[in-house]
Design an enzyme around this catalytic site. Structure first.
Site, PDB file in Angstrom:
ATOM      1  N   ASP A  75       0.811  -1.205   0.000  1.00 32.52           N
ATOM      2  CA  ASP A  75       0.000   0.000   0.000  1.00 32.52           C
ATOM      3  C   ASP A  75       0.850   1.263   0.000  1.00 32.52           C
ATOM      4  OD1 ASP A  75       0.806  -0.643   2.669  1.00 32.52           O
ATOM      5  OD2 ASP A  75      -0.672   0.793   3.444  1.00 32.52           O
ATOM      6  N   ASP A  99       8.722   4.628  -0.843  1.00 30.41           N
ATOM      7  CA  ASP A  99       8.068   3.927   0.276  1.00 30.41           C
ATOM      8  C   ASP A  99       6.826   3.202  -0.224  1.00 30.41           C
ATOM      9  OD1 ASP A  99       7.294   3.124   2.785  1.00 30.41           O
ATOM     10  OD2 ASP A  99       6.542   5.078   3.393  1.00 30.41           O
ATOM     11  N   GLU A 129       0.037  -1.201   5.588  1.00 27.78           N
ATOM     12  CA  GLU A 129       1.060  -0.820   6.561  1.00 27.78           C
ATOM     13  C   GLU A 129       0.961   0.648   6.936  1.00 27.78           C
ATOM     14  OE1 GLU A 129       5.008   0.746   7.878  1.00 27.78           O
ATOM     15  OE2 GLU A 129       3.835   1.287   6.095  1.00 27.78           O
ATOM     16  N   GLU A 158      12.013  -1.615   3.719  1.00 24.66           N
ATOM     17  CA  GLU A 158      11.682  -0.202   3.918  1.00 24.66           C
ATOM     18  C   GLU A 158      12.770   0.685   3.310  1.00 24.66           C
ATOM     19  OE1 GLU A 158       9.149   1.307   5.215  1.00 24.66           O
ATOM     20  OE2 GLU A 158       8.028  -0.258   6.259  1.00 24.66           O
ATOM     21  N   HIS A 332       6.247   9.791   1.533  1.00 22.43           N
ATOM     22  CA  HIS A 332       4.990  10.517   1.711  1.00 22.43           C
ATOM     23  C   HIS A 332       5.024  11.928   1.129  1.00 22.43           C
ATOM     24  CE1 HIS A 332       4.133   7.814   5.501  1.00 22.43           C
ATOM     25  NE2 HIS A 332       4.459   7.111   4.415  1.00 22.43           N
TER      26      HIS A 332
END
Length: 357
Positions: A75, A99, A129, A158, A332
């Site tokens: 996700d 990410d 997540e 990650e 993000h």
């Protein structure tokens, strides 16, 4: 839709990253990408594949002495005018490039192209997540199929910018409350202002000296900060209550009980309520697969400043670390991107580690 994860794409980690990024998969909308991933894994004769919700697990069963996990979440955070992907020179832009679909590409590429790894490998491609833990694919698998998670070592893909970030910090949120007495603002001396009382809480935070802890050669810098403040009744009322939300990031030598005890010491004299807590994870670098992985990377590890799903494995006694091509500082962001050279170099590192001698 026609599956974009063709054999040609699967053979190239860069092309695979872009194909994955171009399948929209904001949290709770992972079905399309999970369908594509499941399809290609089920076509690999050396893998046994299972699915739980929108989490796909595939594993080799070669009778190796040890089993390792490669795990990545499917996700992303919500789109922000950064979908689909675009290319600018050596950079790939798009939601999830850093990410962590470039990390997912590592695992999927190796799963289908490396049939005889030196360890038995379990590959996890999991959902949700980026949102509340109750939706997290690893949480749901741990509840329904805990045997799927069993391993000697795990790598969470990650974003780490191509270095090993070992373990992770614990995290705790708490509400510190100050109390007062309501009064009319024109006659404030008849009351006690709870917002003014918050000044002492903020002073303690301002003067707080965070610990720096070294564990297995990895440095963890703690942090204690106010992240939200709320108080007030009306424009003409002296407030009788103020709440300061605190976030504490603590080194993995403390468990949640010790972290809470520390907060109660720092804020002695105030009401404090813990609202959320997650344990950290020790570096776990002593495991033989970890040592061999570090040798393949060829660079010293650092401590992970943040919380990741390595903590889920650590809670089960499975040492785990973080490794991926993305820059965590770009996660993000609207201009999230990943360097193509990091994708190629990271895939080569994992292949060196897993390929039979």
């Amino acid at each position: 839709m026609e599956n974009p994860l063709t054999p040609e794409v699967l053979a190239d980690p860069v092309a695979l990253t872009r194909a994955l990024v171009d399948i929209e998969s904001v949290s709770l909308n992972e079905k399309a990408i999970a369908d594509c991933v499941e399809e290609v894994l089920r076509e690999a004769p050396h893998l046994t594949t299972f699915r739980h919700g929108n989490t796909v697990m595939a594993r080799t069963d070669l009778g190796r002495a040890q089993r390792v996990v490669l795990a990545g979440h499917l996700d992303t955070v919500p789109l922000n005018d950064n979908f689909p992907s675009t290319m600018r020179g050596d950079l790939m832009y798009g939601c999830g490039t850093s990410d962590m679909k470039s990390g997912v590409a590592f695992a999927l590429h190796l799963a289908v192209t490396l049939p005889d790894p030196r360890y038995d490998v379990t590959y996890f491609f999991y959902e949700a997540e980026e949102i509340e833990s109750k939706y997290n694919g690893l949480t749901l698998v741990a509840e329904a199929h805990p045997e799927w998670l069993q391993a000697d070592f795990a790598v969470l893909l990650e974003p780490t910018y191509g270095i090993v970030e070992a373990g992770c910090q614990g995290t705790m949120r708490a509400i510190v409350t100050t109390h007062g007495e309501r009064a009319h603002a024109a006659r404030s001396w008849h009351g006690v202002n709870a917002i003014h009382g918050a000044g002492e809480v903020l002073n303690r935070l301002r003067s707080y000296e965070a610990r720096r802890v070294t564990i297995d050669g990895c440095d963890y810098r703690e942090g204690l900060n106010a992240v939200r403040i709320a108080g007030g009744v009306a424009g003409n009322v002296i407030p009788d209550r103020c709440e300061i939300e605190i976030n504490y990031r603590y080194a993995p030598d403390r468990d949640p009980a010790a972290a809470e005890a520390h907060l109660r010491e720092v804020f002695a004299g105030f009401d404090l309520e813990v609202t959320d807590a997650a344990a950290g994870a020790a570096p776990g670098l002593d495991a033989p697969p970890a040592q061999e992985f570090l040798a393949a990377v060829g660079a010293a590890p650092i401590g992970k400043l943040g919380w990741t799903d390595v903590a889920r494995f650590a809670a089960m006694g499975i040492p785990a670390l973080n490794f991926g091509p993305g820059d965590p500082n770009l996660a993000h962001h609207k201009d999230e991107h990943v360097e193509l050279t990091k994708i190629r170099d990271g895939a080569a590192t994992l292949h060196r580690w897993l390929a039979p001698a």
